[in-house]
Scaffold this motif. Structure first.
Motif, PDB file in Angstrom:
ATOM      1  N   GLN A 158      36.755 -11.611 -39.622  1.00  0.00           N
ATOM      2  CA  GLN A 158      38.186 -11.672 -39.866  1.00  0.00           C
ATOM      3  C   GLN A 158      38.922 -12.132 -38.615  1.00  0.00           C
ATOM      4  O   GLN A 158      38.436 -11.971 -37.504  1.00  0.00           O
ATOM      5  N   GLY A 159      40.112 -12.704 -38.815  1.00  0.00           N
ATOM      6  CA  GLY A 159      40.910 -13.139 -37.685  1.00  0.00           C
ATOM      7  C   GLY A 159      40.661 -14.572 -37.274  1.00  0.00           C
ATOM      8  O   GLY A 159      40.904 -14.943 -36.122  1.00  0.00           O
ATOM      9  N   LEU A 160      40.155 -15.405 -38.210  1.00  0.00           N
ATOM     10  CA  LEU A 160      39.942 -16.817 -37.928  1.00  0.00           C
ATOM     11  C   LEU A 160      40.960 -17.658 -38.685  1.00  0.00           C
ATOM     12  O   LEU A 160      41.420 -17.280 -39.769  1.00  0.00           O
ATOM     13  N   ARG A 161      41.281 -18.819 -38.144  1.00  0.00           N
ATOM     14  CA  ARG A 161      42.153 -19.761 -38.846  1.00  0.00           C
ATOM     15  C   ARG A 161      41.744 -21.179 -38.460  1.00  0.00           C
ATOM     16  O   ARG A 161      41.155 -21.410 -37.386  1.00  0.00           O
ATOM     17  N   TYR A 162      42.036 -22.110 -39.354  1.00  0.00           N
ATOM     18  CA  TYR A 162      41.716 -23.506 -39.072  1.00  0.00           C
ATOM     19  C   TYR A 162      42.643 -24.077 -38.003  1.00  0.00           C
ATOM     20  O   TYR A 162      43.809 -23.679 -37.882  1.00  0.00           O
ATOM     21  N   GLU A 163      42.138 -25.026 -37.253  1.00  0.00           N
ATOM     22  CA  GLU A 163      42.974 -25.820 -36.354  1.00  0.00           C
ATOM     23  C   GLU A 163      43.843 -26.723 -37.243  1.00  0.00           C
ATOM     24  O   GLU A 163      43.324 -27.524 -38.026  1.00  0.00           O
ATOM     25  N   PRO A 164      45.175 -26.594 -37.178  1.00  0.00           N
ATOM     26  CA  PRO A 164      46.054 -27.289 -38.135  1.00  0.00           C
ATOM     27  C   PRO A 164      45.852 -28.799 -38.197  1.00  0.00           C
ATOM     28  O   PRO A 164      45.966 -29.398 -39.268  1.00  0.00           O
TER      29      PRO A 164
END
Length: 408
Positions: free
Chosen positions: A337-343
């Motif tokens: 948890q706590g991941l996001r894509y590079e926009p």
């Protein structure tokens, strides 16, 4: 695979659930597709509960793993398959004795095989919504030169709202009871065809999430659409089914989907519900208020580089779902948890840079678990699924692709 109703819900503790999936598949190279046995069994039984005794026909496009389809069909309450192409239906009908094709086919070779193979003609039902589709079949082989073809008439289940206009998908042109009766007369009056069923798929009820994250107003609007559409459809479908039953001895009336099991089962004109996505529990279905499937299907990718301390880059990741281009078509970063894509890159064809606190802790060789937006489309990227129970693999099941099949 044991699909007995489980007594535990391990996915409610993400650290141990995804940790077990990681441990079980540690010896496998990525990309890895995994099915959690307990989560799959939970989803199968939850769908039966929601269907309230109405038979569920398994929608194969939402699975595309023959072993899963066959094992779910062994559970009481499931019967038959709704296929998405005629070639697929012919293949499945080698071992499954009741396969309805959910969409009209103009595949002449598949029609020829169906029309000249008595056992397949007995097991497979084709979909029609116009006389033109009957003409295609007759152009391959005329009645008298072939087996009688079982036919299902598709009724349009979309809603023509007086306020919002057309709500739903654009499928059949047959919208009214009179139109259904007229097409039914054409079918039964034509040599070489047997009208055995009606299907009406209410996409605006079954496939429209009513709790989209961060959009509470949209959720309230969808609630109103679904209530209003369900009431209108129950009355219109009832009239259409009654009109067609005066002409043909229908064996089934199919409706619904994973998102509408409760509502569709309450319609007395419906004898079975087609559903499949709820078995795998893709993240699209996290946005419903009345049910929440377990994340039974997932895939893992490996971190292969660290371009900076705060970024971890996965190899691959661009398994984008069909439908309108939007962020909800991207694979969901499930664990850690706590991941996001590079926009500026998103989920890429060959790499997916990730940010977030968890990205700082990831090292080259570590794995990230993702969930696809849709259920069956994940199977098109994999040759097999490892079936996981706890922290062990109990069996491996090939996807359609793994069996050398690519139907659409």
């Amino acid at each position: 695979m044991d699909l007995t109703r489980p007594t535990s819900q391990p996915w409610l503790e993400p650290s141990s659930y995804w940790g077990g999936m990681t441990a079980a598949t540690a010896s496998l190279d990525t990309p890895i597709g995994a099915l959690n046995r307990v989560a799959l069994a939970h989803n199968a039984h939850d769908m039966l509960d929601r269907a309230n005794g109405t038979t569920i026909r398994v929608a194969s496009k939402s699975i595309r793993v023959r072993g899963v389809i066959e094992q779910v069909l062994a559970l009481p309450g499931y019967a038959g398959v709704l296929a998405y192409t005629l070639p697929e239906a012919l293949w499945l009908a080698e071992t499954i004795d009741d396969v309805v094709v959910g969409y009209p086919s103009v595949d002449r070779e598949a029609i020829r095989i169906l029309a000249t193979t008595p056992e397949l003609a007995r097991r497979v039902t084709v979909m029609v919504d116009s006389v033109a589709q009957l003409d295609v079949i007759d152009s391959v082989l005329l009645a008298g030169q072939r087996e009688s073809i079982r036919v299902c008439l598709e009724l349009d289940a979309s809603w023509d709202s007086p306020i919002l206009g057309h709500i739903g998908v654009f499928r059949s042109p047959v919208h009214t009871a009179d139109a259904a009766r007229a097409l039914a007369l054409e079918i039964v009056g034509r040599p070489g065809f047997e009208l055995v069923g009606i299907m009406a798929y209410e996409a605006q009820i079954a496939g429209l999430t009513n709790r989209p994250p961060g959009k509470p107003l949209r959720g309230r609007i969808v609630d109103w659409i679904q209530r209003s559409s369900a009431a209108e459809l129950a009355e219109r479908r009832g009239r259409a089914v009654a009109a067609v039953r005066e002409i043909a001895d229908l064996q089934f009336v199919n409706g619904g989907g994973t998102g509408s099991l409760e509502r569709t089962s309450a319609d007395p004109s419906v004898t079975e519900i087609a559903a499949g996505s709820g078995l795998f529990g893709p993240h699209l279905f996290d946005g419903y208020s009345h049910f929440r499937p377990a994340p039974a299907a997932a895939f893992a990718l490996s971190v292969v580089r660290k371009p900076s301390p705060e970024i971890a880059t996965l190899l691959g990741g661009g398994w984008i779902a069909s439908g309108p281009a939007a962020p909800d078509r991207l694979p969901q970063l499930a664990w850690p948890q706590g991941l996001r894509y590079e926009p500026r890159e998103g989920a890429g064809e060959v790499q997916s840079p990730l940010r977030g606190l968890a990205a700082e802790d990831l090292r080259v060789g570590d794995r990230v678990w993702l969930r696809h937006t849709k259920a069956g489309e994940l199977s098109e990227h994999l040759t097999e699924f490892a079936v996981v129970d706890g922290d062990s693999i109990v069996e491996s099941l090939p996807t359609y692709r793994g069996e050398g099949k690519a139907f659409l």
